[in-house]
Design a protein around this motif. Structure first.
Motif, mmCIF file in Angstrom:
data_model
loop_
_atom_site.group_PDB
_atom_site.id
_atom_site.type_symbol
_atom_site.label_atom_id
_atom_site.label_comp_id
_atom_site.label_asym_id
_atom_site.label_seq_id
_atom_site.Cartn_x
_atom_site.Cartn_y
_atom_site.Cartn_z
ATOM 1 N N ARG A 40 48.171 32.445 46.894
ATOM 2 C CA ARG A 40 47.249 32.093 47.971
ATOM 3 C C ARG A 40 47.737 32.671 49.294
ATOM 4 O O ARG A 40 46.959 33.230 50.066
ATOM 5 C CB ARG A 40 47.104 30.571 48.054
ATOM 6 C CG ARG A 40 46.494 30.034 49.347
ATOM 7 C CD ARG A 40 45.104 30.638 49.637
ATOM 8 N NE ARG A 40 44.098 30.190 48.708
ATOM 9 C CZ ARG A 40 42.857 30.657 48.703
ATOM 10 N NH1 ARG A 40 42.494 31.597 49.567
ATOM 11 N NH2 ARG A 40 41.976 30.207 47.821
ATOM 12 N N GLU A 41 49.031 32.560 49.564
ATOM 13 C CA GLU A 41 49.583 33.101 50.806
ATOM 14 C C GLU A 41 49.481 34.625 50.828
ATOM 15 O O GLU A 41 49.236 35.218 51.885
ATOM 16 C CB GLU A 41 51.033 32.656 50.973
ATOM 17 C CG GLU A 41 51.186 31.173 51.268
ATOM 18 C CD GLU A 41 52.635 30.740 51.340
ATOM 19 O OE1 GLU A 41 53.529 31.576 51.080
ATOM 20 O OE2 GLU A 41 52.885 29.554 51.641
ATOM 21 N N LEU A 42 49.650 35.252 49.679
ATOM 22 C CA LEU A 42 49.534 36.710 49.614
ATOM 23 C C LEU A 42 48.090 37.135 49.892
ATOM 24 O O LEU A 42 47.849 38.110 50.618
ATOM 25 C CB LEU A 42 49.983 37.219 48.236
ATOM 26 C CG LEU A 42 50.063 38.736 48.068
ATOM 27 C CD1 LEU A 42 51.046 39.354 49.061
ATOM 28 C CD2 LEU A 42 50.460 39.098 46.631
ATOM 29 N N LEU A 43 47.135 36.406 49.338
ATOM 30 C CA LEU A 43 45.719 36.698 49.600
ATOM 31 C C LEU A 43 45.394 36.481 51.077
ATOM 32 O O LEU A 43 44.699 37.300 51.699
ATOM 33 C CB LEU A 43 44.831 35.814 48.734
ATOM 34 C CG LEU A 43 43.320 35.954 48.948
ATOM 35 C CD1 LEU A 43 42.858 37.387 48.741
ATOM 36 C CD2 LEU A 43 42.567 35.000 48.014
ATOM 37 N N ASP A 44 45.918 35.410 51.650
ATOM 38 C CA ASP A 44 45.680 35.136 53.073
ATOM 39 C C ASP A 44 46.268 36.252 53.944
ATOM 40 O O ASP A 44 45.659 36.637 54.963
ATOM 41 C CB ASP A 44 46.298 33.797 53.471
ATOM 42 C CG ASP A 44 45.541 32.603 52.883
ATOM 43 O OD1 ASP A 44 44.394 32.802 52.440
ATOM 44 O OD2 ASP A 44 46.112 31.496 52.863
ATOM 45 N N TYR A 61 39.007 40.124 47.811
ATOM 46 C CA TYR A 61 39.509 39.685 46.510
ATOM 47 C C TYR A 61 39.469 38.165 46.405
ATOM 48 O O TYR A 61 39.550 37.448 47.402
ATOM 49 C CB TYR A 61 40.950 40.175 46.303
ATOM 50 C CG TYR A 61 41.072 41.676 46.261
ATOM 51 C CD1 TYR A 61 40.708 42.388 45.120
ATOM 52 C CD2 TYR A 61 41.530 42.379 47.363
ATOM 53 C CE1 TYR A 61 40.809 43.779 45.077
ATOM 54 C CE2 TYR A 61 41.635 43.760 47.334
ATOM 55 C CZ TYR A 61 41.273 44.457 46.196
ATOM 56 O OH TYR A 61 41.369 45.822 46.157
ATOM 57 N N THR A 62 39.361 37.697 45.177
ATOM 58 C CA THR A 62 39.412 36.257 44.924
ATOM 59 C C THR A 62 40.844 35.861 44.597
ATOM 60 O O THR A 62 41.681 36.698 44.240
ATOM 61 C CB THR A 62 38.510 35.879 43.736
ATOM 62 O OG1 THR A 62 39.047 36.484 42.541
ATOM 63 C CG2 THR A 62 37.084 36.371 43.968
ATOM 64 N N LEU A 63 41.106 34.570 44.704
ATOM 65 C CA LEU A 63 42.440 34.076 44.342
ATOM 66 C C LEU A 63 42.721 34.349 42.873
ATOM 67 O O LEU A 63 43.859 34.704 42.514
ATOM 68 C CB LEU A 63 42.521 32.567 44.618
ATOM 69 C CG LEU A 63 43.849 31.890 44.247
ATOM 70 C CD1 LEU A 63 45.014 32.531 44.989
ATOM 71 C CD2 LEU A 63 43.777 30.390 44.527
ATOM 72 N N HIS A 64 41.712 34.231 42.036
ATOM 73 C CA HIS A 64 41.895 34.508 40.601
ATOM 74 C C HIS A 64 42.337 35.956 40.381
ATOM 75 O O HIS A 64 43.222 36.218 39.545
ATOM 76 C CB HIS A 64 40.602 34.223 39.847
ATOM 77 C CG HIS A 64 40.681 34.514 38.378
ATOM 78 N ND1 HIS A 64 41.475 33.785 37.516
ATOM 79 C CD2 HIS A 64 40.083 35.483 37.624
ATOM 80 C CE1 HIS A 64 41.361 34.275 36.284
ATOM 81 N NE2 HIS A 64 40.518 35.306 36.324
ATOM 82 N N HIS A 70 49.219 39.272 39.805
ATOM 83 C CA HIS A 70 50.597 38.778 39.835
ATOM 84 C C HIS A 70 51.162 38.661 38.425
ATOM 85 O O HIS A 70 52.321 39.012 38.171
ATOM 86 C CB HIS A 70 50.645 37.418 40.537
ATOM 87 C CG HIS A 70 52.038 36.887 40.693
ATOM 88 N ND1 HIS A 70 52.336 35.551 40.601
ATOM 89 C CD2 HIS A 70 53.216 37.528 40.907
ATOM 90 C CE1 HIS A 70 53.638 35.371 40.764
ATOM 91 N NE2 HIS A 70 54.186 36.558 40.948
ATOM 92 N N GLU A 71 50.356 38.202 37.488
ATOM 93 C CA GLU A 71 50.800 38.115 36.094
ATOM 94 C C GLU A 71 51.122 39.493 35.549
ATOM 95 O O GLU A 71 52.132 39.678 34.839
ATOM 96 C CB GLU A 71 49.712 37.440 35.245
ATOM 97 C CG GLU A 71 49.554 35.951 35.523
ATOM 98 C CD GLU A 71 48.399 35.342 34.748
ATOM 99 O OE1 GLU A 71 47.789 36.052 33.920
ATOM 100 O OE2 GLU A 71 48.092 34.148 34.973
#
Length: 310
Positions: A40-44, A61-64, A70-71
């Protein structure tokens, strides 16, 4: 603090996010000393940089999507570790200094991430010279590649090349024959070697204390443009570039132009054998010298290379 290798790799796995955008995110993160712990912080952080118009990419981009990327990054890093492949980012102290300053058209062109096997300190402790050329050298070209690489390696120079057929192969061999250090820059992930027949040569390079590296993570699809990007890394790691033999359309010209653009000297072997002067494999050298992209080089002038190298 700055973006970690895992976070940078995560961002690189987002669809549509390319090198220019990744560089902008990496540079801003380093400048602001960001500390990020979650997806979430990376997306923000990405959204913040987008709002500040640090890059042109307009995609949201979405959080998903970030979590999936990341995976993927985690899988790549875990598998890399099992294969003894390490990863560093541009602002780490172990990142090669000459490569960090690489530019293209006035903009930062250094790889955000480097994947490598071997002793990376060799790139800090030794001056590198790129030795490049055609995949189909003449017999005289083969002998010249080995001689020049041997001469420089014996004097402590790290021979940088691309592990390709032809001049690259003989440059690496020339360095190894003198028990010297050589670095191979690949155009794909380090879980494989292309061409496959040079796998044993890559093993010799590592066993002799050298380095095999790439800006591409394991599993990255090999495409033609990768070789152009690979060539600019060869130039970026080196204080200068030597062209052994090249045709007018040789891929070696990409390493040459990158060296030239970054104010690093370029030499092209100046063959005097009349039988060679009409050979397609030296026409590139002739043009580079004529157009003043390269200084002419003969075996008796190799001391000039050493004198011009920092």
């Amino acid at each position: 603090m700055a973006l970690t290798t895992e976070q940078l790799l995560t961002l690189s796995k987002l669809e549509g996010l390319g090198k220019v955008t990744l560089t902008a995110l990496q540079d801003y993160g380093f400048l602001k000393k960001v500390s990020i712990d979650t997806s979430r912080e990376l997306l923000d952080f990405y959204v913040h940089c987008k709002t500040k118009k640090l890059f042109r990419l307009s995609k949201i981009y979405t959080l998903h999507e970030v979590q999936e990327a990341h995976e993927q990054a985690q899988i790549i890093l875990e598998r890399s570790q099992r294969l003894n492949i390490r990863c560093i980012s541009k602002y780490e102290s172990s990142y090669p200094v000459p490569l960090r300053s690489l530019t293209h058209q006035g903009k930062d062109d250094a790889p955000c991430l480097l994947f490598y096997k071997g002793d990376l300190t060799q790139l800090k402790d030794r001056t590198g010279i790129a030795v490049v050329g055609t995949q189909k050298p003449t017999q005289e070209g083969i002998k010249t590649a080995q001689y020049i690489a041997s001469y420089l390696a014996e004097r402590g120079i790290n021979i940088v090349s691309g592990l390709a057929d032809g001049c690259d192969t003989y440059a690496h061999i020339g360095a190894l024959n003198q028990k010297g250090i050589t670095t191979a820059v690949l155009a794909h992930g380090l879980e494989k070697v292309y061409p496959y027949k040079n796998s044993s040569l890559a093993d010799r390079i590592l066993a002799s204390g050298g380095v095999v590296l790439s800006e591409y993570p394991i599993g990255e699809k090999l495409v033609k443009s990768n070789f152009i990007q690979r060539d600019r890394i060869q130039a970026g790691l080196s204080a200068g570039t030597i062209v052994i033999q090249s045709s007018k359309n040789s891929g070696s010209r990409y390493a040459v132009f990158s060296s030239y653009e970054n104010n690093r000297p370029v030499w092209a072997v100046n063959f005097k054998n009349p039988e060679l002067l009409n050979s397609p494999e030296v026409q590139g050298n002739i043009s580079l010298i004529k157009d003043m992209y390269a200084k002419p080089l003969s075996s008796s002038q190799l001391s000039q290379v050493l004198s011009l190298v920092p």
